[in-house]
Scaffold this active site. Sequence first.
Site, PDB file in Angstrom:
ATOM      1  N   HIS A 183       8.557 -16.431   1.176  1.00 47.67           N
ATOM      2  CA  HIS A 183       9.437 -16.704   0.278  1.00 47.67           C
ATOM      3  C   HIS A 183      10.362 -15.769   0.172  1.00 47.67           C
ATOM      4  O   HIS A 183       9.580 -14.116  -0.500  1.00 47.67           O
ATOM      5  CB  HIS A 183       8.421 -17.346  -1.152  1.00 47.67           C
ATOM      6  CG  HIS A 183      10.072 -17.920  -2.106  1.00 47.67           C
ATOM      7  ND1 HIS A 183      11.356 -18.271  -2.033  1.00 47.67           N
ATOM      8  CD2 HIS A 183      10.249 -16.906  -3.645  1.00 47.67           C
ATOM      9  CE1 HIS A 183      11.974 -18.234  -3.313  1.00 47.67           C
ATOM     10  NE2 HIS A 183      11.283 -17.377  -4.115  1.00 47.67           N
ATOM     11  N   CYS A 243      10.801 -22.738  -5.976  1.00 39.67           N
ATOM     12  CA  CYS A 243      11.130 -21.833  -5.531  1.00 39.67           C
ATOM     13  C   CYS A 243       9.559 -22.309  -4.538  1.00 39.67           C
ATOM     14  O   CYS A 243       9.726 -21.798  -3.198  1.00 39.67           O
ATOM     15  CB  CYS A 243      10.249 -20.266  -5.727  1.00 39.67           C
ATOM     16  SG  CYS A 243      11.833 -19.910  -6.643  1.00 39.67           S
ATOM     17  N   ASN A 295      17.743 -14.553  -3.150  1.00 36.45           N
ATOM     18  CA  ASN A 295      16.562 -15.505  -3.895  1.00 36.45           C
ATOM     19  C   ASN A 295      17.460 -17.355  -3.438  1.00 36.45           C
ATOM     20  O   ASN A 295      17.594 -17.278  -4.526  1.00 36.45           O
ATOM     21  CB  ASN A 295      16.205 -15.552  -5.258  1.00 36.45           C
ATOM     22  CG  ASN A 295      14.754 -16.889  -5.193  1.00 36.45           C
ATOM     23  OD1 ASN A 295      14.634 -17.664  -5.113  1.00 36.45           O
ATOM     24  ND2 ASN A 295      14.214 -16.036  -6.495  1.00 36.45           N
TER      25      ASN A 295
HETATM   26  N1  ACO Z   1      22.011  -3.408 -13.113  1.00 40.87           N
HETATM   27  C1  ACO Z   1      20.857  -2.559 -12.864  1.00 40.87           C
HETATM   28  N2  ACO Z   1      20.559  -2.763 -14.137  1.00 40.87           N
HETATM   29  C2  ACO Z   1      19.984  -3.115 -14.329  1.00 40.87           C
HETATM   30  C3  ACO Z   1      19.344  -4.623 -13.680  1.00 40.87           C
HETATM   31  C4  ACO Z   1      20.643  -4.846 -12.602  1.00 40.87           C
HETATM   32  N3  ACO Z   1      21.168  -6.161 -11.919  1.00 40.87           N
HETATM   33  N4  ACO Z   1      19.103  -5.755 -13.832  1.00 40.87           N
HETATM   34  C5  ACO Z   1      17.984  -4.795 -15.262  1.00 40.87           C
HETATM   35  N5  ACO Z   1      18.849  -3.817 -14.982  1.00 40.87           N
HETATM   36  C6  ACO Z   1      18.398  -2.535 -16.187  1.00 40.87           C
HETATM   37  C7  ACO Z   1      17.757  -3.211 -17.519  1.00 40.87           C
HETATM   38  O1  ACO Z   1      18.133  -3.535 -18.361  1.00 40.87           O
HETATM   39  C8  ACO Z   1      16.503  -2.578 -17.681  1.00 40.87           C
HETATM   40  O2  ACO Z   1      17.050  -1.328 -18.336  1.00 40.87           O
HETATM   41  P1  ACO Z   1      16.088  -0.370 -19.792  1.00 40.87           P
HETATM   42  O3  ACO Z   1      14.818   0.309 -19.063  1.00 40.87           O
HETATM   43  O4  ACO Z   1      16.837   0.353 -20.066  1.00 40.87           O
HETATM   44  O5  ACO Z   1      15.964  -1.756 -20.498  1.00 40.87           O
HETATM   45  C9  ACO Z   1      16.449  -1.670 -16.709  1.00 40.87           C
HETATM   46  O6  ACO Z   1      16.972  -2.208 -15.206  1.00 40.87           O
HETATM   47  C10 ACO Z   1      14.703  -1.822 -15.793  1.00 40.87           C
HETATM   48  O7  ACO Z   1      14.641  -3.545 -15.777  1.00 40.87           O
HETATM   49  P2  ACO Z   1      12.952  -4.178 -14.986  1.00 40.87           P
HETATM   50  O8  ACO Z   1      13.666  -6.231 -15.499  1.00 40.87           O
HETATM   51  O9  ACO Z   1      11.844  -3.753 -15.554  1.00 40.87           O
HETATM   52  O10 ACO Z   1      12.916  -4.235 -13.489  1.00 40.87           O
HETATM   53  P3  ACO Z   1      12.245  -4.687 -13.153  1.00 40.87           P
HETATM   54  O11 ACO Z   1      11.712  -3.574 -11.785  1.00 40.87           O
HETATM   55  O12 ACO Z   1      11.259  -5.394 -13.627  1.00 40.87           O
HETATM   56  O13 ACO Z   1      13.183  -5.072 -11.221  1.00 40.87           O
HETATM   57  C11 ACO Z   1      13.581  -8.084 -10.911  1.00 40.87           C
HETATM   58  C12 ACO Z   1      14.010  -6.543 -12.309  1.00 40.87           C
HETATM   59  C13 ACO Z   1      14.071  -7.051  -9.811  1.00 40.87           C
HETATM   60  C14 ACO Z   1      14.056  -8.595 -11.992  1.00 40.87           C
HETATM   61  C15 ACO Z   1      12.456  -7.569 -10.686  1.00 40.87           C
HETATM   62  O14 ACO Z   1      11.653  -7.723 -11.864  1.00 40.87           O
HETATM   63  C16 ACO Z   1      11.680  -9.038 -10.253  1.00 40.87           C
HETATM   64  O15 ACO Z   1      11.693  -9.144  -8.903  1.00 40.87           O
HETATM   65  N6  ACO Z   1      10.656  -9.530 -10.668  1.00 40.87           N
HETATM   66  C17 ACO Z   1      10.551 -10.928 -10.270  1.00 40.87           C
HETATM   67  C18 ACO Z   1      11.706 -11.741  -9.762  1.00 40.87           C
HETATM   68  C19 ACO Z   1      11.181 -13.332  -9.112  1.00 40.87           C
HETATM   69  O16 ACO Z   1      10.233 -12.785  -8.142  1.00 40.87           O
HETATM   70  N7  ACO Z   1      11.033 -14.445  -9.649  1.00 40.87           N
HETATM   71  C20 ACO Z   1      10.494 -15.379  -8.828  1.00 40.87           C
HETATM   72  C21 ACO Z   1      10.585 -16.277  -8.529  1.00 40.87           C
HETATM   73  S1  ACO Z   1      12.532 -17.424  -8.555  1.00 40.87           S
HETATM   74  C22 ACO Z   1      11.906 -18.842  -9.235  1.00 40.87           C
HETATM   75  O17 ACO Z   1      11.320 -19.671  -9.029  1.00 40.87           O
HETATM   76  C23 ACO Z   1      13.466 -19.841  -9.588  1.00 40.87           C
END
Ligand code: ACO
Length: 322
Positions: A249, A113, A279
């Site tokens: 980004h 990214c 993204n």
């Molecule tokens: N729909 C519904 N529920 C979901 C989904 C979904 N699409 N995805 C995960 N969940 C659930 C999980 O299973 C979890 O359930 P549980 O509590 O029963 O175990 C719950 O939601 C919470 O999951 P988390 O992973 O803790 O959710 P979080 O608030 O951290 O959000 C997210 C997840 C959006 C992925 C976030 O962590 C994020 O944005 N991370 C950064 C991603 C990023 O910036 N990447 C950057 C670079 S990408 C690159 O370099 C290619």
Amino acid sequence: MKYSRIIGTGGYLPETILTNKDLERMVDTSDEWITDRTGIKKRHVAAKDETTCDLAEHAAKAAMQAAGVHANDIDLVIMATTTPNQVFPSTACLLQQRLGIHGCAAFDVQAVCTGFIYALGVADKFIRCGSAKNALVVGSETLSRIVDWTDRGTCVLFGDGAGAVVIQASDTPGILSTHLHADGQYKDLLTVPYGISEGYEEMQQGKAFVKMQGNEVFKMAVNTLGRIVDETLHANQMQKSDVDWLVPHQANIRIIAATAKKLKMSMDHVVVTVQEHGNTSAASVPLALDVAIRDGRIQRGDTLLLEAFGGGFTWGSALIQY
Ligand code: ACO
């Protein structure tokens, strides 16, 4: 000539749109969850026969047209991509051929990214040291090809697209500074763990998909991007209030908002496309830049802070007098 300046931008998104509602039919998720956690409403997905180079070609042509330059003016092509067309030739060489550019240096940069920021930093240095006069810098991705469409934790996040800029040698700034970083100790937190030289069998079996520890990536991204804001301003002896536009980004609206808060900047001065694009990895920053230049928000003379964070981990920024 001491500086490089952006003289034209372009962007391209594939026609097919995948909404959160569409994803509800594919995995156990909801529009509400995706919107609340990420800000994303829809993303574009390349057609089966559409490649990273195809997307790049559209974006590059638009940038060259905006810049008023022709193929024979371009003397450097740098392509940031994680999803190259082929193992080789590089996608930069494929793009060079499409555009009818001959003989100049053309190569790919892989920093996921952060790829576009890396590519811009390298191109700026080529120009500053007199090795190039007009550089075409492109970020293009078909991320949809390395996403596991059965994994709700990742498939809701990514999209395809391309963005491009032409930068030119100039006596006036320009790109004021670029700041590039990486720390491979975090390699396993965000990865496609299989490839040509490692996990070749798994790749052949179609298992080469993005794996991410979202929570850890989120925390690291917020902290690291906060630090790079300070580093960039300090290097230029500027204040937070000197920045007119943040062009971040586009991974997650919550990460973007945290960086804006660090800059004490209202969201009105942050270019946000994540709701429309998802993204798009290396394409996200140049796409966002192109959108805000074309709709007239970013004006000549404005000071722009571009930043990105991605797999590796890699992170970087560019401070620009547009
Ligand atoms: N729909 C519904 N529920 C979901 C989904 C979904 N699409 N995805 C995960 N969940 C659930 C999980 O299973 C979890 O359930 P549980 O509590 O029963 O175990 C719950 O939601 C919470 O999951 P988390 O992973 O803790 O959710 P979080 O608030 O951290 O959000 C997210 C997840 C959006 C992925 C976030 O962590 C994020 O944005 N991370 C950064 C991603 C990023 O910036 N990447 C950057 C670079 S990408 C690159 O370099 C290619």
